[in-house]
Write a protein that holds these residues in place. Structure first.
Motif, PDB file in Angstrom:
ATOM      1  N   GLU A 122       0.710  -1.043   0.009  1.00  0.00           N
ATOM      2  CA  GLU A 122       0.085  -0.117  -0.099  1.00  0.00           C
ATOM      3  C   GLU A 122       0.773   1.094   0.070  1.00  0.00           C
ATOM      4  O   GLU A 122       0.552   2.276  -0.628  1.00  0.00           O
ATOM      5  CB  GLU A 122      -0.764   0.114   1.384  1.00  0.00           C
ATOM      6  CG  GLU A 122      -1.631  -1.166   1.267  1.00  0.00           C
ATOM      7  CD  GLU A 122      -3.315  -1.131   0.721  1.00  0.00           C
ATOM      8  OE1 GLU A 122      -3.616   0.188   0.593  1.00  0.00           O
ATOM      9  OE2 GLU A 122      -4.025  -2.029   0.534  1.00  0.00           O
ATOM     10  N   HIS A 176      -8.790   4.341  -8.537  1.00  0.00           N
ATOM     11  CA  HIS A 176     -10.003   4.172  -7.541  1.00  0.00           C
ATOM     12  C   HIS A 176     -11.038   4.688  -8.111  1.00  0.00           C
ATOM     13  O   HIS A 176     -11.135   5.446  -9.178  1.00  0.00           O
ATOM     14  CB  HIS A 176      -9.779   5.208  -6.541  1.00  0.00           C
ATOM     15  CG  HIS A 176      -8.292   5.295  -5.889  1.00  0.00           C
ATOM     16  ND1 HIS A 176      -7.964   4.073  -4.711  1.00  0.00           N
ATOM     17  CD2 HIS A 176      -7.031   5.797  -6.019  1.00  0.00           C
ATOM     18  CE1 HIS A 176      -6.690   4.441  -4.450  1.00  0.00           C
ATOM     19  NE2 HIS A 176      -6.189   5.000  -5.241  1.00  0.00           N
ATOM     20  N   MET A 216      -2.339   8.394   1.232  1.00  0.00           N
ATOM     21  CA  MET A 216      -2.658   7.177   1.827  1.00  0.00           C
ATOM     22  C   MET A 216      -2.334   6.909   3.212  1.00  0.00           C
ATOM     23  O   MET A 216      -1.140   7.034   3.578  1.00  0.00           O
ATOM     24  CB  MET A 216      -2.131   6.028   0.998  1.00  0.00           C
ATOM     25  CG  MET A 216      -2.648   4.682   1.127  1.00  0.00           C
ATOM     26  SD  MET A 216      -4.275   4.415   0.147  1.00  0.00           S
ATOM     27  CE  MET A 216      -3.729   3.878  -1.194  1.00  0.00           C
ATOM     28  N   CYS A 264      -7.433  -1.857  11.308  1.00  0.00           N
ATOM     29  CA  CYS A 264      -8.579  -2.843  11.055  1.00  0.00           C
ATOM     30  C   CYS A 264      -9.391  -3.108  12.502  1.00  0.00           C
ATOM     31  O   CYS A 264      -8.869  -3.257  13.372  1.00  0.00           O
ATOM     32  CB  CYS A 264      -7.896  -4.310  10.805  1.00  0.00           C
ATOM     33  SG  CYS A 264      -7.051  -4.344   9.323  1.00  0.00           S
ATOM     34  N   LEU A 296     -10.611   7.104  10.412  1.00  0.00           N
ATOM     35  CA  LEU A 296     -10.827   7.950   9.402  1.00  0.00           C
ATOM     36  C   LEU A 296     -11.259   9.297   9.982  1.00  0.00           C
ATOM     37  O   LEU A 296     -10.887  10.248   9.304  1.00  0.00           O
ATOM     38  CB  LEU A 296     -11.900   7.437   8.547  1.00  0.00           C
ATOM     39  CG  LEU A 296     -12.372   8.020   7.178  1.00  0.00           C
ATOM     40  CD1 LEU A 296     -10.995   8.468   6.037  1.00  0.00           C
ATOM     41  CD2 LEU A 296     -13.118   7.473   6.386  1.00  0.00           C
ATOM     42  N   VAL A 302     -12.679  10.577  -0.700  1.00  0.00           N
ATOM     43  CA  VAL A 302     -12.252   9.710   0.475  1.00  0.00           C
ATOM     44  C   VAL A 302     -12.592   8.166  -0.092  1.00  0.00           C
ATOM     45  O   VAL A 302     -13.762   8.093  -0.450  1.00  0.00           O
ATOM     46  CB  VAL A 302     -12.910  10.111   1.792  1.00  0.00           C
ATOM     47  CG1 VAL A 302     -12.532   8.910   2.771  1.00  0.00           C
ATOM     48  CG2 VAL A 302     -12.783  11.477   2.216  1.00  0.00           C
ATOM     49  N   ASN A 303     -11.730   7.416   0.219  1.00  0.00           N
ATOM     50  CA  ASN A 303     -11.832   5.858  -0.281  1.00  0.00           C
ATOM     51  C   ASN A 303     -11.358   5.123   0.735  1.00  0.00           C
ATOM     52  O   ASN A 303     -10.059   5.104   0.942  1.00  0.00           O
ATOM     53  CB  ASN A 303     -11.239   5.799  -1.672  1.00  0.00           C
ATOM     54  CG  ASN A 303     -11.976   4.717  -2.393  1.00  0.00           C
ATOM     55  OD1 ASN A 303     -13.031   4.114  -2.087  1.00  0.00           O
ATOM     56  ND2 ASN A 303     -11.519   4.151  -3.537  1.00  0.00           N
ATOM     57  N   GLN A 304     -12.188   3.868   1.159  1.00  0.00           N
ATOM     58  CA  GLN A 304     -11.423   2.959   2.068  1.00  0.00           C
ATOM     59  C   GLN A 304     -12.145   1.732   1.464  1.00  0.00           C
ATOM     60  O   GLN A 304     -13.070   1.395   1.366  1.00  0.00           O
ATOM     61  CB  GLN A 304     -12.011   3.145   3.628  1.00  0.00           C
ATOM     62  CG  GLN A 304     -11.603   2.038   4.302  1.00  0.00           C
ATOM     63  CD  GLN A 304     -11.811   2.096   5.887  1.00  0.00           C
ATOM     64  OE1 GLN A 304     -11.513   3.028   6.450  1.00  0.00           O
ATOM     65  NE2 GLN A 304     -12.530   0.954   6.074  1.00  0.00           N
ATOM     66  N   SER A 358     -12.232  -2.455   1.682  1.00  0.00           N
ATOM     67  CA  SER A 358     -12.772  -3.454   2.828  1.00  0.00           C
ATOM     68  C   SER A 358     -11.684  -3.886   3.671  1.00  0.00           C
ATOM     69  O   SER A 358     -12.042  -4.418   4.667  1.00  0.00           O
ATOM     70  CB  SER A 358     -13.620  -4.568   1.944  1.00  0.00           C
ATOM     71  OG  SER A 358     -13.065  -5.220   1.152  1.00  0.00           O
ATOM     72  N   GLU A 406      -9.486  -2.394   5.083  1.00  0.00           N
ATOM     73  CA  GLU A 406      -9.424  -1.438   6.238  1.00  0.00           C
ATOM     74  C   GLU A 406      -7.869  -1.197   6.718  1.00  0.00           C
ATOM     75  O   GLU A 406      -7.519  -0.711   7.626  1.00  0.00           O
ATOM     76  CB  GLU A 406      -9.856  -1.993   7.593  1.00  0.00           C
ATOM     77  CG  GLU A 406     -11.490  -1.760   7.489  1.00  0.00           C
ATOM     78  CD  GLU A 406     -11.973  -2.243   8.796  1.00  0.00           C
ATOM     79  OE1 GLU A 406     -11.763  -1.428   9.801  1.00  0.00           O
ATOM     80  OE2 GLU A 406     -12.996  -2.973   8.933  1.00  0.00           O
ATOM     81  N   SER A 418      -6.095   0.126   4.797  1.00  0.00           N
ATOM     82  CA  SER A 418      -5.547   1.767   4.309  1.00  0.00           C
ATOM     83  C   SER A 418      -6.590   2.492   3.954  1.00  0.00           C
ATOM     84  O   SER A 418      -8.032   1.971   3.686  1.00  0.00           O
ATOM     85  CB  SER A 418      -4.750   1.898   3.310  1.00  0.00           C
ATOM     86  OG  SER A 418      -5.489   1.262   2.001  1.00  0.00           O
ATOM     87  N   PHE A 419      -6.735   3.836   4.088  1.00  0.00           N
ATOM     88  CA  PHE A 419      -7.809   4.651   3.416  1.00  0.00           C
ATOM     89  C   PHE A 419      -7.221   5.603   2.580  1.00  0.00           C
ATOM     90  O   PHE A 419      -5.949   6.062   2.803  1.00  0.00           O
ATOM     91  CB  PHE A 419      -8.873   5.163   4.370  1.00  0.00           C
ATOM     92  CG  PHE A 419      -8.290   6.157   5.449  1.00  0.00           C
ATOM     93  CD1 PHE A 419      -7.761   7.321   5.437  1.00  0.00           C
ATOM     94  CD2 PHE A 419      -8.185   5.265   6.674  1.00  0.00           C
ATOM     95  CE1 PHE A 419      -7.289   7.996   6.532  1.00  0.00           C
ATOM     96  CE2 PHE A 419      -7.848   6.227   7.855  1.00  0.00           C
ATOM     97  CZ  PHE A 419      -7.311   7.490   7.826  1.00  0.00           C
TER      98      PHE A 419
END
Ligand code: ASP
Length: 452
Positions: free
Chosen positions: A251, A343, A391, A398, A404, A421-423, A425, A427, A429-430
């Motif tokens: 990531e 994304h 990031m 998790c 966030l 904003v994007n996370q 599943s 968890e 990273s966002f």
């Protein structure tokens, strides 16, 4: 057994090469030593690989190559001279370069370029073996051809033929002493030299670590460890990351951590070999260990990365959510235009697609937007440029509520508006997108929030 790889800056001159020899001899488990070509001695210097590319281009253009060839030989000669390695190694290198250049008419340009580029690591591995001998220690040069490093794909961007693992593993079974192995290149099935992409000695090291099931793959470079944030943005960052997982590394590397390319270490990751990033100049530092799992403190973050150069296609259409196939058709347009996306955060009636700017030059943008207008009839479509993605990464996030929220609060307090904003599943990273001009402020605010 340990496989260790030394990058170009670790082999740039005689002083550095002596450090490398000290490091290898300090641990009897360091048996396979992968070397790059000599790199930059200082900021203004040129890597041997770049000198070789200039040499190959001059030969391809039919120009006199004496100057370019001389520049390459001089780099090795300086090292050989300072370490008193004798004349032979320099004459051997000169002869080798001349015989490669002489093949200019027999090969296709891309084949020729790889043949010449590979000379950087190949000759350096031979020189390093001689340097060990000069210190009274035996180390043997091993050739990618004899050990079965078979590559496929495009010249300059080759990949390993997976059958090579078995051959390499056989070649290294029961070997004695220390082996010096040139990074960056291998051979095609029909015997031509082919190189990995630039920086490819990392790939060689990772392949060998996997092939011999090494206890660890030590990647020696010029930083003490991987830092949780870019020190150019947060200069007072002191503590490096002691351990991280492969997922965290992936990531962070994806999102702009420049220590090494994540795809370079795929072989080691697949074989679950721990990777240790270490500093040739401070061998006493433990560096950063990257492995399958680690002890995780809930609620903690391992790193904050930022990467510029993104853009965002924003599409809005009233009742988009009810239009079956809208997302597929939108992605189909990008696929038809060969534009990869990164994304895809969405709202009820809006869809954003984050793309690296390099894949959406203005003329492609005009075409894509026109097709979207024609085929999807949106209410609104636009492209925002100069987007930076941030990031925040950590296994410790998790199942921990409020991570966030903490980031958003920090950015809000700094007066930074978020584009997206994007996370995922997982968890782990966002992602938060901001305007490029807010990048440094945003990274500092996040660092303060998560690392105090
Ligand atoms: N010498 C090659 C380059 O400069 C490969 C490497 O150093 O990893 O890209």
């Amino acid at each position: 057994m340990k496989v260790c790889k030394f990058g170009g800056s670790s082999l740039a001159d005689a002083t550095q090469l002596n450090k490398v020899i000290d490091i290898v001899l300090a641990d009897p488990a360091r048996r396979i030593v992968v070397v790059s070509a000599p790199g930059k001695r200082d900021k203004g210097d040129t890597k041997v690989t770049d000198l070789l590319i200039a040499l190959a281009k001059a030969a391809l253009a039919g120009e006199n190559i004496d100057r370019q060839l001389g520049a390459v030989v001089e780099r090795y000669a300086l090292i050989a001279d300072e370490l008193k390695l004798g004349e032979d190694i320099v004459s051997d290198i000169t002869r080798d370069l001349r015989s490669r250049v002489a093949q200019v008419k027999d090969l296709r340009p891309e084949e020729f370029l790889d043949l010449v580029k590979a000379a950087g690591e190949d000759n350096n591995a031979k020189l390093v073996a001689v340097a060990f001998a000069a210190r009274g220690r035996k180390a043997r040069y091993a050739s990618p051809k004899d050990t079965g490093m078979v590559l496929k794909g495009d010249f300059g961007d080759a990949t390993l033929d997976p059958d090579s693992y078995a051959t390499l593993s056989r070649a290294f079974s029961n070997f004695e002493g220390i082996v010096i192995y040139p990074g960056f290149f291998g051979y095609t099935k029909d015997g031509k030299v082919a190189t990995f992409p630039r920086g490819g000695s990392d790939i060689t090291g990772s392949i060998l670590a996997a092939a011999v099931c090494a206890d660890v793959y030590e990647n020696f470079t010029d930083v003490d460890s991987v830092y949780p944030v870019d020190p150019r943005i947060v200069p007072d960052v002191k503590e490096g990351i002691p351990t991280m997982t492969y997922r965290e590394m992936r990531e962070l590397a994806y999102a702009g951590f420049g220590v090494f390319a994540d795809d370079a270490v795929i072989p080691a990751v697949r074989a679950r070999i721990p990777i240790n990033i270490r500093n040739t100049n401070h061998p006493g530092e433990p560096g950063t260990m990257i492995q399958q799992s680690r002890r995780v403190v809930p609620g903690t973050v391992v790193g904050i990365a930022s990467a510029d150069g993104f853009c965002n296609i924003v599409v809005e259409k009233y009742l988009m959510n009810r239009e079956i196939g809208f997302g597929r058709r939108l992605l189909q347009i990008l696929e038809d235009e060969h534009v990869p996306y990164e994304h895809m955060p969405s709202g009820v009636d809006s869809q954003c697609i984050v793309i690296k700017e390099q894949y959406l030059p203005r003329e492609v943008e005009r075409r894509v937007v026109a097709i979207i207008r024609r085929e999807l009839e949106p209410d609104f479509v636009t492209v925002e440029r100069d987007i930076t993605t941030l990031m925040v990464v950590g296994e410790g996030m998790c199942y921990t509520p409020g991570m966030l929220a903490k980031a958003c609060l920090a950015l809000a307090s700094a007066g930074i508006s978020l584009s997206m904003v994007n996370q995922g599943s997982s968890e782990v990273s966002f992602m938060i997108a901001v305007r490029k001009q807010d990048r440094d402020n945003a990274v500092r605010s996040l660092y303060k929030a998560f690392f105090g």
